[in-house]
Design a protein around this motif. Structure first.
Motif, PDB file in Angstrom:
ATOM      1  N   PHE A  36     -40.587 -61.192  89.523  1.00 28.54           N
ATOM      2  CA  PHE A  36     -40.721 -62.212  88.544  1.00 28.54           C
ATOM      3  C   PHE A  36     -40.988 -62.068  87.298  1.00 28.54           C
ATOM      4  N   ILE A  37     -41.945 -61.173  86.827  1.00 26.92           N
ATOM      5  CA  ILE A  37     -42.231 -60.356  85.426  1.00 26.92           C
ATOM      6  C   ILE A  37     -40.917 -59.931  84.946  1.00 26.92           C
ATOM      7  N   THR A  38     -40.332 -58.993  85.666  1.00 23.11           N
ATOM      8  CA  THR A  38     -38.846 -58.355  85.371  1.00 23.11           C
ATOM      9  C   THR A  38     -38.033 -59.277  84.918  1.00 23.11           C
ATOM     10  N   MET A  39     -37.743 -60.407  85.830  1.00 23.46           N
ATOM     11  CA  MET A  39     -36.577 -61.308  85.416  1.00 23.46           C
ATOM     12  C   MET A  39     -37.003 -62.218  83.968  1.00 23.46           C
ATOM     13  N   ILE A  40     -38.384 -62.645  83.954  1.00 18.02           N
ATOM     14  CA  ILE A  40     -38.769 -63.087  82.676  1.00 18.02           C
ATOM     15  C   ILE A  40     -38.484 -62.246  81.488  1.00 18.02           C
ATOM     16  N   ARG A  41     -38.704 -61.118  81.487  1.00 15.09           N
ATOM     17  CA  ARG A  41     -38.667 -60.333  80.465  1.00 15.09           C
ATOM     18  C   ARG A  41     -37.077 -60.145  80.245  1.00 15.09           C
ATOM     19  N   PHE A  42     -36.254 -60.049  80.928  1.00 16.50           N
ATOM     20  CA  PHE A  42     -34.710 -59.888  81.008  1.00 16.50           C
ATOM     21  C   PHE A  42     -34.280 -61.212  80.441  1.00 16.50           C
ATOM     22  N   TRP A  43     -34.694 -62.340  80.718  1.00 24.19           N
ATOM     23  CA  TRP A  43     -34.400 -63.635  79.759  1.00 24.19           C
ATOM     24  C   TRP A  43     -34.815 -63.482  78.512  1.00 24.19           C
ATOM     25  N   ALA A  44     -35.968 -63.035  78.287  1.00 15.44           N
ATOM     26  CA  ALA A  44     -36.499 -63.071  76.936  1.00 15.44           C
ATOM     27  C   ALA A  44     -35.690 -62.063  76.040  1.00 15.44           C
ATOM     28  N   PHE A  45     -35.137 -60.925  76.542  1.00 13.57           N
ATOM     29  CA  PHE A  45     -34.179 -59.945  75.956  1.00 13.57           C
ATOM     30  C   PHE A  45     -32.928 -60.612  75.893  1.00 13.57           C
ATOM     31  N   ALA A  46     -32.606 -61.268  76.658  1.00 12.00           N
ATOM     32  CA  ALA A  46     -31.169 -62.152  76.671  1.00 12.00           C
ATOM     33  C   ALA A  46     -31.266 -62.993  75.339  1.00 12.00           C
ATOM     34  N   LEU A  47     -32.462 -63.916  75.317  1.00 10.68           N
ATOM     35  CA  LEU A  47     -32.539 -64.754  74.191  1.00 10.68           C
ATOM     36  C   LEU A  47     -32.347 -63.992  72.989  1.00 10.68           C
ATOM     37  N   PHE A  48     -33.133 -62.675  72.619  1.00  4.25           N
ATOM     38  CA  PHE A  48     -33.258 -62.178  71.587  1.00  4.25           C
ATOM     39  C   PHE A  48     -31.719 -61.610  71.175  1.00  4.25           C
ATOM     40  N   VAL A  49     -30.909 -61.212  72.191  1.00  5.77           N
ATOM     41  CA  VAL A  49     -29.593 -60.661  72.055  1.00  5.77           C
ATOM     42  C   VAL A  49     -28.823 -61.703  71.419  1.00  5.77           C
ATOM     43  N   PHE A  50     -28.785 -63.008  72.018  1.00  6.34           N
ATOM     44  CA  PHE A  50     -28.086 -64.017  71.531  1.00  6.34           C
ATOM     45  C   PHE A  50     -28.550 -64.617  70.141  1.00  6.34           C
ATOM     46  N   ALA A  51     -29.663 -64.652  69.675  1.00  6.68           N
ATOM     47  CA  ALA A  51     -30.204 -64.886  68.391  1.00  6.68           C
ATOM     48  C   ALA A  51     -29.638 -63.871  67.621  1.00  6.68           C
ATOM     49  N   PHE A  52     -29.767 -62.595  68.105  1.00  3.24           N
ATOM     50  CA  PHE A  52     -29.399 -61.455  66.980  1.00  3.24           C
ATOM     51  C   PHE A  52     -27.842 -61.766  66.821  1.00  3.24           C
ATOM     52  N   ALA A  53     -27.136 -61.995  67.775  1.00  3.87           N
ATOM     53  CA  ALA A  53     -25.579 -61.993  67.642  1.00  3.87           C
ATOM     54  C   ALA A  53     -25.276 -63.249  66.817  1.00  3.87           C
ATOM     55  N   ALA A  54     -25.920 -64.549  67.192  1.00  2.54           N
ATOM     56  CA  ALA A  54     -25.819 -65.559  66.065  1.00  2.54           C
ATOM     57  C   ALA A  54     -26.090 -65.248  64.815  1.00  2.54           C
ATOM     58  N   SER A  55     -26.778 -64.422  64.370  1.00  2.00           N
ATOM     59  CA  SER A  55     -27.187 -64.090  62.855  1.00  2.00           C
ATOM     60  C   SER A  55     -25.883 -63.251  62.261  1.00  2.00           C
ATOM     61  N   SER A  56     -25.002 -62.761  63.045  1.00  2.00           N
ATOM     62  CA  SER A  56     -23.984 -61.915  62.664  1.00  2.00           C
ATOM     63  C   SER A  56     -22.908 -62.749  61.966  1.00  2.00           C
ATOM     64  N   PRO A  57     -22.300 -62.005  60.886  1.00  2.00           N
ATOM     65  CA  PRO A  57     -21.046 -63.030  60.183  1.00  2.00           C
ATOM     66  C   PRO A  57     -20.006 -63.607  61.189  1.00  2.00           C
ATOM     67  N   LYS A  58     -19.757 -63.064  62.392  1.00  2.00           N
ATOM     68  CA  LYS A  58     -18.742 -63.520  63.220  1.00  2.00           C
ATOM     69  C   LYS A  58     -19.179 -64.517  64.117  1.00  2.00           C
ATOM     70  N   GLY A  59     -20.545 -64.714  64.462  1.00  2.00           N
ATOM     71  CA  GLY A  59     -21.316 -65.736  65.165  1.00  2.00           C
ATOM     72  C   GLY A  59     -21.199 -65.045  66.659  1.00  2.00           C
ATOM     73  N   ILE A  60     -21.793 -66.237  67.436  1.00  2.00           N
ATOM     74  CA  ILE A  60     -21.911 -65.660  68.827  1.00  2.00           C
ATOM     75  C   ILE A  60     -20.787 -65.771  69.713  1.00  2.00           C
ATOM     76  N   ARG A  61     -19.860 -66.221  69.272  1.00  2.00           N
ATOM     77  CA  ARG A  61     -18.626 -66.214  70.269  1.00  2.00           C
ATOM     78  C   ARG A  61     -17.901 -64.952  70.226  1.00  2.00           C
ATOM     79  N   ASP A  62     -17.922 -64.175  69.233  1.00  2.00           N
ATOM     80  CA  ASP A  62     -17.335 -62.696  68.921  1.00  2.00           C
ATOM     81  C   ASP A  62     -17.562 -61.724  69.987  1.00  2.00           C
ATOM     82  N   PRO A  63     -18.701 -61.709  70.475  1.00  2.00           N
ATOM     83  CA  PRO A  63     -18.932 -60.886  71.725  1.00  2.00           C
ATOM     84  C   PRO A  63     -18.260 -61.125  73.123  1.00  2.00           C
TER      85      PRO A  63
END
Length: 96
Positions: A36-63
Motif C-alpha cells: 500500500f505504501i509503495t502504491m501511494i509513493r508511485f501515485w505521488a511520483f506520477a503526480l510529480f511527473v504530470f506536474a513537471f510535464a505540464a510545465s514544459s513548453p509543449k504541455g502534458i499531451r506531448d508525452p
C-alpha cells in the motif's frame, strides 16, 4: 546566484525531500502494508511527473503522442488499481 550555489541548494533540497519521504514511510509502515505504501509513493511520483510535464513548453499531451510511454503509464496505473483490490482488504467491497 551562482551555479555552484544553486547546485548546493538543489542537493540540500533533494536530501530534505528524501529524508521527509523516509520519515513518512517509516510512520506509515507501522500502520499499513508495504504494498500500500509503495502504491501511494508511485501515485505521488506520477503526480510529480504530470506536474513537471505540464510545465514544459509543449504541455502534458506531448508525452502521450508517443506510444511506449503512454502505454506503459496506462498499464502501470491499471495494474495498480487491479492489484489494490486483491492485496488490500480495506479496498475490497463489503469489508468492514
Amino acid at each position: 546566484m551562482s551555479l555552484k550555489t544553486r547546485g548546493y541548494l538543489f542537493a540540500f533540497l533533494a536530501i530534505c525531500i528524501f529524508a521527509g519521504q523516509d520519515a513518512i514511510t517509516k510512520y506509515l509502515g507501522d500502520r499499513y502494508p508495504a504494498l500500500f505504501i509503495t502504491m501511494i509513493r508511485f501515485w505521488a511520483f506520477a503526480l510529480f511527473v504530470f506536474a513537471f510535464a505540464a510545465s514544459s513548453p509543449k504541455g502534458i499531451r506531448d508525452p502521450f503522442k508517443r506510444d511506449i510511454p503512454g502505454c506503459s503509464l496506462s498499464a502501470a496505473f491499471c495494474w495498480s488499481r487491479r492489484s489494490s483490490s486483491s492485496f488490500f482488504p480495506m479496498f475490497t467491497p463489503g469489508s468492514p
